[in-house]
Design an enzyme around this catalytic site. Structure first.
Site, PDB file in Angstrom:
ATOM      1  N   HIS A  49      -7.887   3.165   2.432  1.00 52.30           N
ATOM      2  CA  HIS A  49      -6.898   3.445   1.398  1.00 52.30           C
ATOM      3  C   HIS A  49      -5.679   4.067   2.072  1.00 52.30           C
ATOM      4  O   HIS A  49      -5.800   4.778   3.045  1.00 52.30           O
ATOM      5  CB  HIS A  49      -7.515   4.366   0.332  1.00 52.30           C
ATOM      6  CG  HIS A  49      -8.702   3.714  -0.321  1.00 52.30           C
ATOM      7  ND1 HIS A  49      -8.588   2.757  -1.299  1.00 52.30           N
ATOM      8  CD2 HIS A  49     -10.030   3.835  -0.081  1.00 52.30           C
ATOM      9  CE1 HIS A  49      -9.788   2.342  -1.652  1.00 52.30           C
ATOM     10  NE2 HIS A  49     -10.694   2.973  -0.923  1.00 52.30           N
ATOM     11  N   GLY A  50      -4.510   3.743   1.570  1.00 45.05           N
ATOM     12  CA  GLY A  50      -3.279   4.204   2.214  1.00 45.05           C
ATOM     13  C   GLY A  50      -2.530   3.047   2.842  1.00 45.05           C
ATOM     14  O   GLY A  50      -1.434   3.208   3.350  1.00 45.05           O
ATOM     15  N   CYS A  51      -3.144   1.865   2.820  1.00 45.83           N
ATOM     16  CA  CYS A  51      -2.484   0.646   3.289  1.00 45.83           C
ATOM     17  C   CYS A  51      -1.993  -0.123   2.071  1.00 45.83           C
ATOM     18  O   CYS A  51      -2.710  -0.215   1.082  1.00 45.83           O
ATOM     19  CB  CYS A  51      -3.464  -0.240   4.056  1.00 45.83           C
ATOM     20  SG  CYS A  51      -4.007   0.447   5.614  1.00 45.83           S
ATOM     21  N   GLU A  52      -0.795  -0.678   2.165  1.00 51.96           N
ATOM     22  CA  GLU A  52      -0.288  -1.505   1.067  1.00 51.96           C
ATOM     23  C   GLU A  52      -1.057  -2.815   0.983  1.00 51.96           C
ATOM     24  O   GLU A  52      -1.288  -3.340  -0.090  1.00 51.96           O
ATOM     25  CB  GLU A  52       1.203  -1.781   1.258  1.00 51.96           C
ATOM     26  CG  GLU A  52       2.059  -0.584   0.913  1.00 51.96           C
ATOM     27  CD  GLU A  52       3.549  -0.887   0.994  1.00 51.96           C
ATOM     28  OE1 GLU A  52       3.930  -2.049   1.216  1.00 51.96           O
ATOM     29  OE2 GLU A  52       4.330   0.062   0.825  1.00 51.96           O
ATOM     30  N   SER A  53      -1.440  -3.351   2.139  1.00 47.16           N
ATOM     31  CA  SER A  53      -2.225  -4.586   2.142  1.00 47.16           C
ATOM     32  C   SER A  53      -3.711  -4.206   2.126  1.00 47.16           C
ATOM     33  O   SER A  53      -4.070  -3.062   2.347  1.00 47.16           O
ATOM     34  CB  SER A  53      -1.902  -5.412   3.385  1.00 47.16           C
ATOM     35  OG  SER A  53      -2.132  -4.651   4.551  1.00 47.16           O
TER      36      SER A  53
END
Length: 134
Positions: A49-53
């Site tokens: 979590h914390g990634c846009e993809s």
């Protein structure tokens, strides 16, 4: 701290690249070489979590050294993560905590291409690696 062999080779390759276009091609090639994760590993427990993809990360400890595998639905991110993996695979938990992500991508000549959201995503991946290694 000395670089793992694969990381040193990647660094030589990128430092020998003539300009951004060649580095971008190399980045995509590294991403294409990333071993695919099986579908069972692409579960919410392994999601970063914390990634846009979409990004998944798994890690295993072998003789005190970590081996990570990752997958992403974004081609550029796969390349960046592949370069992160060559930098961290084979490290101990203590060595992993010392990895300087901005410095690594700066040495590769890719720091200008790291948008704030990509930087945050890669930091989230490294943070997740450290959590797994604790």
């Amino acid at each position: 701290m000395s670089l793992p062999t694969e990381a040193a080779e990647a660094l030589r390759t990128f430092q020998g690249a003539a300009g951004w276009e060649q580095r971008a091609r190399l980045l995509m090639q590294f991403g294409d070489r990333l071993a695919p994760l099986n579908d069972a590993d692409k579960c919410d427990a392994n999601r970063v979590h914390g990634c846009e993809s979409q990004m998944w990360l798994v890690g295993e400890l072998h003789d005190g050294r970590w081996q990570f595998a990752a997958a992403s639905d974004a081609r550029l991110i796969r390349g960046l993560v592949a370069l992160l993996l060559v930098r961290v695979n084979g490290l101990t938990a203590a060595e992993l905590r010392q990895v300087d992500l901005p410095d690594w991508f700066d040495q590769l000549g890719l720091s200008r291409q790291l948008s704030p959201s990509r930087s945050n995503g890669l930091n989230a991946v490294l943070q997740r690696m450290n959590e797994l290694a604790e």
